[in-house]
Write an enzyme that holds these catalytic residues in place. Structure first.
Site, PDB file in Angstrom:
ATOM      1  N   ASP A  24      22.191  29.932  41.121  1.00 15.73           N
ATOM      2  CA  ASP A  24      21.778  31.316  40.845  1.00 15.73           C
ATOM      3  C   ASP A  24      20.858  31.324  39.627  1.00 15.73           C
ATOM      4  OD1 ASP A  24      23.518  34.147  39.315  1.00 15.73           O
ATOM      5  OD2 ASP A  24      21.545  34.014  40.291  1.00 15.73           O
TER       6      ASP A  24
ATOM      7  N   ASN B 142      19.159  34.186  38.465  1.00 14.16           N
ATOM      8  CA  ASN B 142      18.959  35.484  37.785  1.00 14.16           C
ATOM      9  C   ASN B 142      20.276  36.162  37.405  1.00 14.16           C
ATOM     10  OD1 ASN B 142      19.906  36.146  40.280  1.00 14.16           O
ATOM     11  ND2 ASN B 142      18.293  37.651  40.752  1.00 14.16           N
TER      12      ASN B 142
ATOM     13  N   ASP C 187      22.917  37.179  38.956  1.00  9.25           N
ATOM     14  CA  ASP C 187      23.650  38.177  39.763  1.00  9.25           C
ATOM     15  C   ASP C 187      24.821  37.533  40.511  1.00  9.25           C
ATOM     16  OD1 ASP C 187      21.398  38.376  42.693  1.00  9.25           O
ATOM     17  OD2 ASP C 187      22.476  36.707  41.769  1.00  9.25           O
TER      18      ASP C 187
ATOM     19  N   ASP D  47      19.979  31.651  44.853  1.00  6.52           N
ATOM     20  CA  ASP D  47      18.683  32.179  45.304  1.00  6.52           C
ATOM     21  C   ASP D  47      17.627  31.069  45.357  1.00  6.52           C
ATOM     22  OD1 ASP D  47      19.098  33.659  42.170  1.00  6.52           O
ATOM     23  OD2 ASP D  47      17.862  31.878  42.515  1.00  6.52           O
TER      24      ASP D  47
ATOM     25  N   ASP E 111      16.269  27.708  59.153  1.00  8.90           N
ATOM     26  CA  ASP E 111      17.336  28.008  60.100  1.00  8.90           C
ATOM     27  C   ASP E 111      16.828  29.085  61.069  1.00  8.90           C
ATOM     28  OD1 ASP E 111      20.784  27.641  59.363  1.00  8.90           O
ATOM     29  OD2 ASP E 111      19.934  28.294  61.283  1.00  8.90           O
TER      30      ASP E 111
ATOM     31  N   ASP F  15      20.305  27.809  65.477  1.00 11.38           N
ATOM     32  CA  ASP F  15      21.681  28.311  65.480  1.00 11.38           C
ATOM     33  C   ASP F  15      22.175  28.588  66.908  1.00 11.38           C
ATOM     34  OD1 ASP F  15      23.755  29.383  63.602  1.00 11.38           O
ATOM     35  OD2 ASP F  15      23.443  31.177  64.803  1.00 11.38           O
TER      36      ASP F  15
ATOM     37  N   GLU G  93      21.806  23.437  67.189  1.00  9.43           N
ATOM     38  CA  GLU G  93      23.247  23.505  66.909  1.00  9.43           C
ATOM     39  C   GLU G  93      23.898  23.846  68.239  1.00  9.43           C
ATOM     40  OE1 GLU G  93      25.185  26.861  65.473  1.00  9.43           O
ATOM     41  OE2 GLU G  93      26.693  25.761  64.355  1.00  9.43           O
TER      42      GLU G  93
ATOM     43  N   HIS H 218      28.016  24.237  56.325  1.00  9.71           N
ATOM     44  CA  HIS H 218      28.540  25.456  55.699  1.00  9.71           C
ATOM     45  C   HIS H 218      29.667  26.092  56.495  1.00  9.71           C
ATOM     46  CE1 HIS H 218      25.745  26.648  58.740  1.00  9.71           C
ATOM     47  NE2 HIS H 218      26.265  27.851  58.710  1.00  9.71           N
ATOM     48  N   ASP H 219      29.958  25.534  57.684  1.00 11.02           N
ATOM     49  CA  ASP H 219      31.035  26.076  58.527  1.00 11.02           C
ATOM     50  C   ASP H 219      32.275  25.190  58.531  1.00 11.02           C
ATOM     51  OD1 ASP H 219      28.673  26.962  61.126  1.00 11.02           O
ATOM     52  OD2 ASP H 219      29.478  28.183  59.494  1.00 11.02           O
TER      53      ASP H 219
HETATM   54  O1  TEU Z   1      27.909  28.636  63.964  1.00  8.44           O
HETATM   55  C1  TEU Z   1      28.169  28.617  65.348  1.00  8.44           C
HETATM   56  C2  TEU Z   1      29.423  27.953  65.622  1.00  8.44           C
HETATM   57  O2  TEU Z   1      29.513  26.934  66.223  1.00  8.44           O
HETATM   58  C3  TEU Z   1      30.603  28.636  65.055  1.00  8.44           C
HETATM   59  O3  TEU Z   1      31.511  28.859  66.117  1.00  8.44           O
HETATM   60  C4  TEU Z   1      31.185  27.714  64.045  1.00  8.44           C
HETATM   61  O4  TEU Z   1      31.467  26.484  64.699  1.00  8.44           O
HETATM   62  C5  TEU Z   1      32.428  28.344  63.565  1.00  8.44           C
HETATM   63  O5  TEU Z   1      32.013  29.390  62.768  1.00  8.44           O
HETATM   64  C6  TEU Z   1      33.254  27.319  62.839  1.00  8.44           C
HETATM   65  O6  TEU Z   1      34.543  27.501  63.295  1.00  8.44           O
HETATM   66  C7  TEU Z   1      26.631  29.198  63.682  1.00  8.44           C
HETATM   67  C8  TEU Z   1      26.472  29.247  62.186  1.00  8.44           C
HETATM   68  O7  TEU Z   1      26.482  27.907  61.674  1.00  8.44           O
HETATM   69  C9  TEU Z   1      27.605  30.056  61.629  1.00  8.44           C
HETATM   70  O8  TEU Z   1      27.576  30.049  60.195  1.00  8.44           O
HETATM   71  C10 TEU Z   1      27.455  31.475  62.132  1.00  8.44           C
HETATM   72  O9  TEU Z   1      28.582  32.226  61.716  1.00  8.44           O
HETATM   73  C11 TEU Z   1      27.372  31.514  63.667  1.00  8.44           C
HETATM   74  O10 TEU Z   1      26.534  30.505  64.232  1.00  8.44           O
HETATM   75  C12 TEU Z   1      26.772  32.847  64.107  1.00  8.44           C
HETATM   76  O11 TEU Z   1      25.409  32.872  63.737  1.00  8.44           O
HETATM   77 CA    CA Z   2      20.731  35.167  42.185  1.00  9.23          CA
END
Ligand code: TEU
Ligand code: CA
Length: 572
Positions: A26, A28, A30, A34, A103, A211, A269, A341-342
């Site tokens: 971050d 700035n 908040d 970013d 993405d 995605d 993905e 990130h998932d």
């Molecule tokens: O994730 C799709 C997906 O495979 C999800 O079912 C993911 O495996 C699950 O959230 C984990 O259990 C993509 C993105 O990476 C995710 O961040 C988004 O929430 C989703 O699509 C909808 O855009």
């Molecule tokens: Ca920020």
């Protein structure tokens, strides 16, 4: 124009790094990461030697699903910065010899996107057919429970249908109700997506991560799915890998990429995709994508759904990874990843973040990165960031967790058991702020972070590791340098070894000129060097061979393997 020749497919020797902007840095105050924060930290990424950055969405968005709900594909959300900031990021990456992959989220938009605002307003506006609209189930009154056109369950709990009185119809949303699915059967939708992609390529980006791209076509008729514990239905057989997927992807390639001189990296993905379909789609000569993210090893500890799973044995993990290595073979191309990130943090999920934190983080990196494919590092993985522990449901942010919690509590599930599962498998594990230093909030922000920083930031942070011999960060730097230095690690065939061993994960990378042995002890107990087993696989006389890389100090090629010890050996 056919696909670029294999020797020009630069992603084959590349290593990628994923930035989840909200949690990276971050600038700035908040409390939200970013684009300027990324620019300020580029040396950290470049210092690893990575070649390409995959940037999770920074587009205009109401942030219902943290940016995976886009309301304007051509603008940057003010909380992340401006288009000028993004242009600066592209320039700064290119100056360092790195590339940027954006993405692409086009299975759905935000419900606040102008396309949807128009589409939902009536049944006869120009965009009336840009989304998936259906009448109430026959014999039911629209808006009443059970009137939904089918019984599919959303990834974020509840039905995948939302009633719109203005149209007296439902729209489909596989994810949140603020993420309406686009109607890919409509050529106008496809054309609008291709135009937007071209706009970004003209701006200088080097490719896209796409995605849930294998969800864009749905099986006509949208039939009911098998009933799940929640009472709703499983729609996956009807929206994953639908009949026109390969047609749409070939059309996308022909409309967007083939006409251009540039050579672009594309990563689909594709949850639930079979290795056979992935081999076709990533085919070196006429595939439509560079590679895909498969999920079999990500679902390995799920039983039914992700929050009721149990840890899986390494043997199952190896079986899945090997199936994808052998199934894709030399026909197509794999991605190689432990987390994103998932997903929970790899060292906590597959390693031992208590007794062998450094050893298991680095051993997992070795066995993944040196397979055949393009490795992806998720932000924080390079410093061994771990899962977080939240005591209360109020500390979680993820829409998936919160939706599951409401449904599960409604079904009488025990709250403490749910909280434990969310801590073990939830997506927030990957979204706590990157731990830059031991300063307040781990140096992520001068303000209040949008999601709590992991309490272990005082001991696990970049400042303590960058430049420090024996750190996870420095090991990743060496691992990436090795991958770049040894062409056998890019071009070599993959051959699994010791396929029945419960603790050792071992394989060869082979070209006509070179053979490299990669071996790791994925357990907390030492193992003798497997001389006989290797000899049975024609891997003889390893002793005295050159050790190219190891995660323990100065070990000989054929010495015993200590707990979580990994070793890379050039065979004579
Ligand atoms: O994730 C799709 C997906 O495979 C999800 O079912 C993911 O495996 C699950 O959230 C984990 O259990 C993509 C993105 O990476 C995710 O961040 C988004 O929430 C989703 O699509 C909808 O855009
Ligand atoms: Ca920020």
């Amino acid at each position: 124009m056919p696909r670029p020749a294999q020797e020009n497919q630069w992603w084959r020797s590349a290593v990628a790094y994923q930035v989840y902007p909200r949690s990276f840095a971050d600038s700035n105050g908040d409390g939200i990461g970013d684009i300027r924060g990324i620019i300020e930290r580029l040396d950290h990424i470049a210092g690893l030697g990575v070649d390409v950055v995959w940037l999770s969405p920074v587009y205009a968005s109401p942030q219902d699903d943290n940016g995976y709900d886009i309301s304007d594909y051509h603008d940057i959300d003010p909380q992340f910065g401006t288009l000028a900031d993004l242009d600066e990021l592209i320039a700064q990456l290119h100056r360092r010899g790195m590339k940027l992959v954006m993405d692409l989220v086009v299975n759905h938009t935000s419900d606040e996107h102008e396309w949807f605002v128009e589409s939902r307003s009536s049944r006869d506006n120009p965009r009336a057919d840009w989304y998936v609209w259906r009448d109430p189930r026959p014999g039911f009154v629209g808006g009443e429970p059970g009137a939904e056109p089918n019984n599919w369950e959303s990834y974020f709990a509840g039905p995948t249908w939302e009633w719109v009185p203005e149209r007296q119809q439902y729209y489909l949303h596989l994810f949140s109700k603020k993420q309406p699915d686009l109607n890919w059967e409509n050529p106008e939708v496809r054309r609008a997506v291709y135009e937007m992609m071209t706009w970004w390529l003209d701006r200088g980006v080097d490719g896209f991560r796409m995605d849930v791209i294998n969800m864009i076509p749905k099986v006509p008729g949208l039939p009911d799915g098998e009933v799940l514990p929640s009472g709703l239905g499983d729609g996956k057989p009807f929206y994953i890998g639908g009949p026109r997927l390969e047609e749409f992807l070939q059309e996308m390639r022909a409309e967007v990429f083939d006409p251009r001189d540039g050579i672009y990296m594309t990563v689909g993905e594709t949850p639930g995709m079979t290795v056979e379909q992935a081999a076709r789609i990533t085919d070196t000569d006429d595939g439509s994508l560079s590679m895909v993210f498969q999920f079999e090893h990500m679902d390995i500890d799920h039983e039914g759904d992700k929050f009721t799973g149990a840890p899986a044995p390494m043997s199952r993990l190896r079986e899945m990874l090997v199936r994808w290595q052998e199934g894709i073979g030399t026909r197509g191309w794999n991605s190689l990843y432990w987390s994103n990130h998932d997903q929970p943090r790899a060292v906590s999920r597959f390693g031992d973040d208590q007794d062998y934190w450094y050893e298991s983080a680095t051993a997992l990196a070795v066995i993944m990165h040196l397979q055949r494919g393009t490795p992806f590092i998720y932000q924080g993985e390079e410093i061994g960031m771990t899962n977080v522990w939240f005591d209360s449901i109020d500390q979680f942010n993820d829409i998936e967790i919160l939706g599951y919690y409401r449904t599960a509590i409604g079904l009488g599930r025990d709250e403490q058991e749910l909280i434990a599962q969310f801590n073990r498998r939830g997506r927030d594990n990957a979204r706590t702020p990157v731990q830059w230093s031991g300063d307040p909030h781990a140096g992520f922000t001068a303000g209040q972070p949008w999601l709590a920083v992991n309490a272990n930031f005082a001991t696990i942070n970049a400042a303590a590791q960058v430049g420090a011999a024996g750190s996870v960060y420095e090991f990743y730097r060496e691992l990436i340098a090795l991958r770049h230095a040894e062409v056998v690690l890019t071009a070599g065939e993959f051959r699994i070894l010791l396929n029945d061993d419960a603790e050792l994960f071992a394989y060869l990378r082979v070209t006509d000129e070179s053979r490299v042995l990669v071996i790791a002890n994925l357990s907390g107990a030492s193992r003798d060097w497997p001389e006989a087993e290797l000899a049975a696989a024609d891997v003889e006389a390893v002793a005295g061979s050159e050790v190219l890389l190891g995660n323990r100090e100065a070990r000989g090629a054929a010495e015993a393997l200590l707990p979580w010890e990994a070793r890379v050996i050039r065979l004579s």
